[in-house]
Design a protein around this motif. Sequence first.
Motif, PDB file in Angstrom:
ATOM      1  N   LYS A 292       0.823  -1.208   0.000  1.00 20.32           N
ATOM      2  CA  LYS A 292       0.000   0.000   0.000  1.00 20.32           C
ATOM      3  C   LYS A 292       0.854   1.253   0.000  1.00 20.32           C
ATOM      4  O   LYS A 292       0.534   2.255  -0.657  1.00 20.32           O
ATOM      5  N   ILE A 293       1.973   1.206   0.742  1.00 26.94           N
ATOM      6  CA  ILE A 293       2.877   2.355   0.761  1.00 26.94           C
ATOM      7  C   ILE A 293       3.440   2.614  -0.631  1.00 26.94           C
ATOM      8  O   ILE A 293       3.631   3.771  -1.045  1.00 26.94           O
ATOM      9  N   ASP A 294       3.675   1.542  -1.380  1.00 28.32           N
ATOM     10  CA  ASP A 294       4.190   1.676  -2.747  1.00 28.32           C
ATOM     11  C   ASP A 294       3.118   2.085  -3.745  1.00 28.32           C
ATOM     12  O   ASP A 294       3.403   2.230  -4.940  1.00 28.32           O
ATOM     13  N   GLY A 295       1.867   2.237  -3.276  1.00 28.48           N
ATOM     14  CA  GLY A 295       0.802   2.718  -4.151  1.00 28.48           C
ATOM     15  C   GLY A 295      -0.039   1.631  -4.796  1.00 28.48           C
ATOM     16  O   GLY A 295      -0.825   1.920  -5.702  1.00 28.48           O
ATOM     17  N   ALA A 296       0.086   0.387  -4.360  1.00 32.61           N
ATOM     18  CA  ALA A 296      -0.702  -0.697  -4.949  1.00 32.61           C
ATOM     19  C   ALA A 296      -2.123  -0.674  -4.405  1.00 32.61           C
ATOM     20  O   ALA A 296      -2.350  -0.423  -3.217  1.00 32.61           O
TER      21      ALA A 296
ATOM     22  N   ASP B  95      -6.068  -2.523  -3.863  1.00 31.48           N
ATOM     23  CA  ASP B  95      -6.486  -3.786  -3.265  1.00 31.48           C
ATOM     24  C   ASP B  95      -6.450  -4.928  -4.274  1.00 31.48           C
ATOM     25  O   ASP B  95      -5.990  -6.037  -3.958  1.00 31.48           O
ATOM     26  N   PHE B  96      -6.951  -4.671  -5.474  1.00 30.83           N
ATOM     27  CA  PHE B  96      -6.997  -5.755  -6.461  1.00 30.83           C
ATOM     28  C   PHE B  96      -5.595  -6.132  -6.921  1.00 30.83           C
ATOM     29  O   PHE B  96      -5.313  -7.311  -7.168  1.00 30.83           O
ATOM     30  N   LYS B  97      -4.707  -5.159  -7.031  1.00 27.35           N
ATOM     31  CA  LYS B  97      -3.328  -5.451  -7.407  1.00 27.35           C
ATOM     32  C   LYS B  97      -2.627  -6.238  -6.314  1.00 27.35           C
ATOM     33  O   LYS B  97      -1.843  -7.159  -6.593  1.00 27.35           O
ATOM     34  N   ILE B  98      -2.883  -5.892  -5.054  1.00 29.48           N
ATOM     35  CA  ILE B  98      -2.310  -6.640  -3.933  1.00 29.48           C
ATOM     36  C   ILE B  98      -2.809  -8.080  -3.959  1.00 29.48           C
ATOM     37  O   ILE B  98      -2.039  -9.026  -3.739  1.00 29.48           O
ATOM     38  N   TYR B  99      -4.100  -8.231  -4.249  1.00 36.43           N
ATOM     39  CA  TYR B  99      -4.684  -9.573  -4.308  1.00 36.43           C
ATOM     40  C   TYR B  99      -4.036 -10.414  -5.408  1.00 36.43           C
ATOM     41  O   TYR B  99      -3.683 -11.575  -5.189  1.00 36.43           O
ATOM     42  N   LEU B 100      -3.865  -9.815  -6.587  1.00 32.26           N
ATOM     43  CA  LEU B 100      -3.328 -10.572  -7.723  1.00 32.26           C
ATOM     44  C   LEU B 100      -1.824 -10.802  -7.619  1.00 32.26           C
ATOM     45  O   LEU B 100      -1.335 -11.903  -7.879  1.00 32.26           O
ATOM     46  N   ARG B 101      -1.077  -9.781  -7.213  1.00 32.39           N
ATOM     47  CA  ARG B 101       0.380  -9.842  -7.278  1.00 32.39           C
ATOM     48  C   ARG B 101       1.021 -10.388  -6.013  1.00 32.39           C
ATOM     49  O   ARG B 101       2.158 -10.873  -6.064  1.00 32.39           O
ATOM     50  N   LEU B 102       0.325 -10.296  -4.879  1.00 28.73           N
ATOM     51  CA  LEU B 102       0.936 -10.738  -3.620  1.00 28.73           C
ATOM     52  C   LEU B 102       0.183 -11.892  -2.966  1.00 28.73           C
ATOM     53  O   LEU B 102       0.781 -12.925  -2.648  1.00 28.73           O
ATOM     54  N   ILE B 103      -1.113 -11.717  -2.756  1.00 28.20           N
ATOM     55  CA  ILE B 103      -1.880 -12.700  -1.986  1.00 28.20           C
ATOM     56  C   ILE B 103      -1.975 -14.028  -2.727  1.00 28.20           C
ATOM     57  O   ILE B 103      -1.736 -15.102  -2.144  1.00 28.20           O
ATOM     58  N   LEU B 104      -2.320 -13.986  -4.009  1.00 31.14           N
ATOM     59  CA  LEU B 104      -2.464 -15.242  -4.761  1.00 31.14           C
ATOM     60  C   LEU B 104      -1.148 -16.023  -4.856  1.00 31.14           C
ATOM     61  O   LEU B 104      -1.140 -17.238  -4.628  1.00 31.14           O
ATOM     62  N   PRO B 105      -0.015 -15.384  -5.204  1.00 34.88           N
ATOM     63  CA  PRO B 105       1.235 -16.163  -5.232  1.00 34.88           C
ATOM     64  C   PRO B 105       1.603 -16.772  -3.879  1.00 34.88           C
ATOM     65  O   PRO B 105       2.129 -17.884  -3.819  1.00 34.88           O
ATOM     66  N   LEU B 106       1.335 -16.063  -2.795  1.00 34.85           N
ATOM     67  CA  LEU B 106       1.651 -16.587  -1.472  1.00 34.85           C
ATOM     68  C   LEU B 106       0.661 -17.670  -1.023  1.00 34.85           C
ATOM     69  O   LEU B 106       0.939 -18.409  -0.078  1.00 34.85           O
ATOM     70  N   SER B 107      -0.476 -17.747  -1.703  1.00 37.49           N
ATOM     71  CA  SER B 107      -1.515 -18.711  -1.327  1.00 37.49           C
ATOM     72  C   SER B 107      -1.528 -19.928  -2.243  1.00 37.49           C
ATOM     73  O   SER B 107      -2.522 -20.660  -2.273  1.00 37.49           O
TER      74      SER B 107
END
Length: 293
Positions: free
Chosen positions: A173-177, A179-191
Motif C-alpha cells: 500500500k505504501i508503494d501505491g498498490a 487492493d486488487f493489485k495486492i490480491y493478484l500480485r501478492l496474496i495469490l502467489p503466497l496462497s
Amino acid sequence: MKQLDRKIFSGIGYVSLIILAVLCIFPFILVVSSSLTEETKIVTDGYQFIPTAFSTEAYSILFKYPQEMINAYLVTIGVTVTGTLLGLFLTSMTAYVLCRKDFKWRNKFSFFFFFTTLFSGGLVPWYLLIVNYLNMKDTPMALIVPMMLNVFYIIVMKSFMSSIPEAIVESAKIDGAGDFKIYLRLILPLSKPALATIGLFLALAYWNDWYNALLFISDEKLMPLQYYLYKMLGNMDGMRKAMMGAGAVVTTAIPTESLKMAMTVVATGPILLAYPFVQRYFVQGLTIGAVKG
C-alpha cells in the motif's frame, strides 16, 4: 547414539510408508484386473489380482459408441477446468475480503456464509431457482454454478490468508498498490499451497459429479462422463432384468461386474494424472510466506 536413533526412526517411517502405499495401490490393481477378467470367472471365483481368464469385453461395451464417450469426456473436462478456475477465483477473492481487518462488515458476512452451512432452502426451491429463475436447464452452467462456491473452502482459504504477514500488504500500500493489485500480485502467489489443495478438491468434485446432471441435464450432448456411465450401467441392469425371462444362460453374456470395474478405471484414470502436478505445492507450503526475523 542420536544418529542410531535417527536411523531407526527413519527406517520405521520408510517401512510404514511403503506398507501404506502398497495398501493404497492394491485396491486399484484389483479394479484393473477385474475389469480385464471374464464375467463368468468373476461370478464363480470372485475378484482376483491376476486375471486368469483375460477378456476386454467390458471395455468393448464401454467404447461401443466412441463418439458418445469422447463427447462425455470433453464435457467433463470443460466443466472441471472452468468450474475449478472460477471456483478458485471466487473462493480466494471472498476469503481475501473476509480476512481483511479493515473491512468492518467482515464478521457479519462471515456469519452469513456460516449460516448457510447450518440451514438450507431444500431441494425443491434450489431446483426451481436453477431451472425457473436462472434458466440454466440443459446448459453447461447448470453443471458449474451449483458447485462453484463451498463455504468450507472459503473458511480454509481465509485461515490460510490470515497467516500471511500484514507487513507485506502494508508495504504494498505504501508503494501505491491497490487492493486488487495486492490480491493478484501478492496474496495469490503466497496462497499457492491453499489454492492447489482447494483446486484439487474442486476438480475432484466436478469430475465425480453426476447428481446435477441427473437433475438439470436431458440433452445427451451435455451429459458428463459420470452421468453417461451411470445411465449405461442402468441400461445394462435393465437389459439384464428384461432378459432374465429368457433364461439364466442368456444373462451370463452381460458382463455387469467387469463392466462396473471398467467404468471405475475409465472414470478415475484421467483425474489421477492431475495429482502429481499439484503435489509439489504441498511441499512448498512448508516455507512459502515465511518472513525472516
